[in-house]
Design a protein around this motif. Structure first.
Motif, PDB file in Angstrom:
ATOM      1  N   TYR A   1      36.873  13.604  23.836  1.00 54.73           N
ATOM      2  CA  TYR A   1      36.958  12.369  23.050  1.00 54.73           C
ATOM      3  C   TYR A   1      35.620  11.629  23.027  1.00 54.73           C
ATOM      4  N   ALA A   2      34.887  11.661  24.138  1.00 51.80           N
ATOM      5  CA  ALA A   2      33.570  11.000  24.191  1.00 51.80           C
ATOM      6  C   ALA A   2      32.619  11.606  23.158  1.00 51.80           C
TER       7      ALA A   2
ATOM      8  N   ASP B   1      33.748  10.200  19.883  1.00 56.34           N
ATOM      9  CA  ASP B   1      33.360   8.793  19.815  1.00 56.34           C
ATOM     10  C   ASP B   1      31.893   8.654  19.418  1.00 56.34           C
ATOM     11  N   GLN B   2      31.073   9.545  19.926  1.00 56.04           N
ATOM     12  CA  GLN B   2      29.644   9.514  19.640  1.00 56.04           C
ATOM     13  C   GLN B   2      29.332  10.000  18.229  1.00 56.04           C
TER      14      GLN B   2
ATOM     15  N   ALA C   1      31.642  10.429  15.530  1.00 53.76           N
ATOM     16  CA  ALA C   1      32.624  10.157  14.480  1.00 53.76           C
ATOM     17  C   ALA C   1      31.997   9.615  13.204  1.00 53.76           C
TER      18      ALA C   1
ATOM     19  N   LYS D   1      39.070   8.309  14.965  1.00 57.87           N
ATOM     20  CA  LYS D   1      39.234   8.313  16.421  1.00 57.87           C
ATOM     21  C   LYS D   1      40.659   7.950  16.826  1.00 57.87           C
TER      22      LYS D   1
ATOM     23  N   SER E   1      42.168   8.001  24.756  1.00 59.47           N
ATOM     24  CA  SER E   1      41.366   8.603  25.824  1.00 59.47           C
ATOM     25  C   SER E   1      41.626   7.978  27.183  1.00 59.47           C
TER      26      SER E   1
END
Length: 270
Positions: free
Chosen positions: A86-87, A90-91, A93, A117, A123
């Motif tokens: 997910y990180a 997140d970075q 997206a 997201k 997350s």
């Protein structure tokens, strides 16, 4: 505009049901529901450049799962490797969304990135749940939505994600509801397949590649009592009512929804 939550108390639900977002979302669901009526997954349809870009983005998310294997941990559910996956999303997206949008709509990328997201789970808890061209309708469901389902199922299985809510707010397989709606629409007026047939393993195995509903049954291996309903049209109508009642009109679900300029909390204009 960065989307934000607007439904903080039960009385706010009236604001949601009168909103432009609710009207647009239900319009989208029902338009696609009509578009796939009586169509097989294997039928011929156009695939636009935008759809191809969406599929490429989902392919990227799929590849990241392969690159982020589960870690050993005492807990059976909620594998913490999901947070690493997910990180990465997140970075990246906003860049992923920008690559899909036409240049004149790049300003919408930050807003759409929030919804991207939100569409893959939480997350922190490691759980999962929360204008259209006619020629793209089949491709959106049969290509993009089908690929999305496959990526989400891979996430759920790889990282042992639990459904949000005690029994899964999204309904029939605890994670998803819309594939049952659109899948039942595909089967309306089918010359031989009736609701009573989907409990038969032979039927599921023979037709699951053509029909989303049967593909879902094959995946979850759970059956429920719509087999007693006489027609797919009634199944489809009942599922739409159930989706509204059990998902769209439930405060525990909608309190997490985020509103912006694309999905506006403002009331529908008369």
């Amino acid at each position: 505009m960065v989307p934000k939550k607007e439904i903080s108390m039960v009385p706010d639900m009236g604001k949601w049901k009168r909103s432009q977002a609710y009207a647009d979302y239900m319009g989208f669901i029902l338009t696609l529901n009509e578009g796939v009526k009586g169509k097989k997954l294997t039928c011929e349809y156009l695939v636009s450049e935008t759809v191809e870009k969406l599929l490429a983005m989902l392919g990227t998310l799929d590849r990241w799962i392969d690159e982020t294997p589960p870690v050993d941990q005492p807990s059976r559910f909620g594998n913490k490797a999901y947070r690493t996956w997910y990180a990465k999303l997140d970075q990246e997206a906003e860049a992923l969304v920008t690559a899909i949008l036409p240049s004149e709509r790049h300003d919408a990328a930050p807003e759409i990135a929030v919804y991207l997201k939100e569409s893959v789970g939480n997350s922190t808890r490691i759980d999962y749940g929360t204008a259209l061209r006619v020629e793209d309708q089949l491709a959106i469901i049969f290509k993009v939505f089908d690929k999305y389902l496959r990526v989400m199922r891979k996430l759920q299985k790889t990282y042992r994600m639990e459904p949000a809510g005690s029994q899964g707010v999204w309904g029939l397989d605890d994670f998803q509801f819309l594939p049952f709606i659109w899948g039942s629409s595909q089967l309306i007026d089918h010359p031989t397949l009736e609701p009573r047939h989907f409990v038969e393993e032979k039927v599921v195995n023979e037709y699951h590649q053509d029909y989303i509903f049967l593909e879902c049954i094959k995946f979850i291996n759970e059956l429920w009592n719509i087999s007693a309903v006489p027609s797919w049209s009634k199944v489809n109508q009942g599922l739409i009512r159930m989706y509204k009642a059990e998902c769209l009109e439930k405060f525990p679900v909608i309190q997490h929804f985020k509103f912006g300029s694309l999905l506006s909390i403002q009331p529908v204009k008369p």
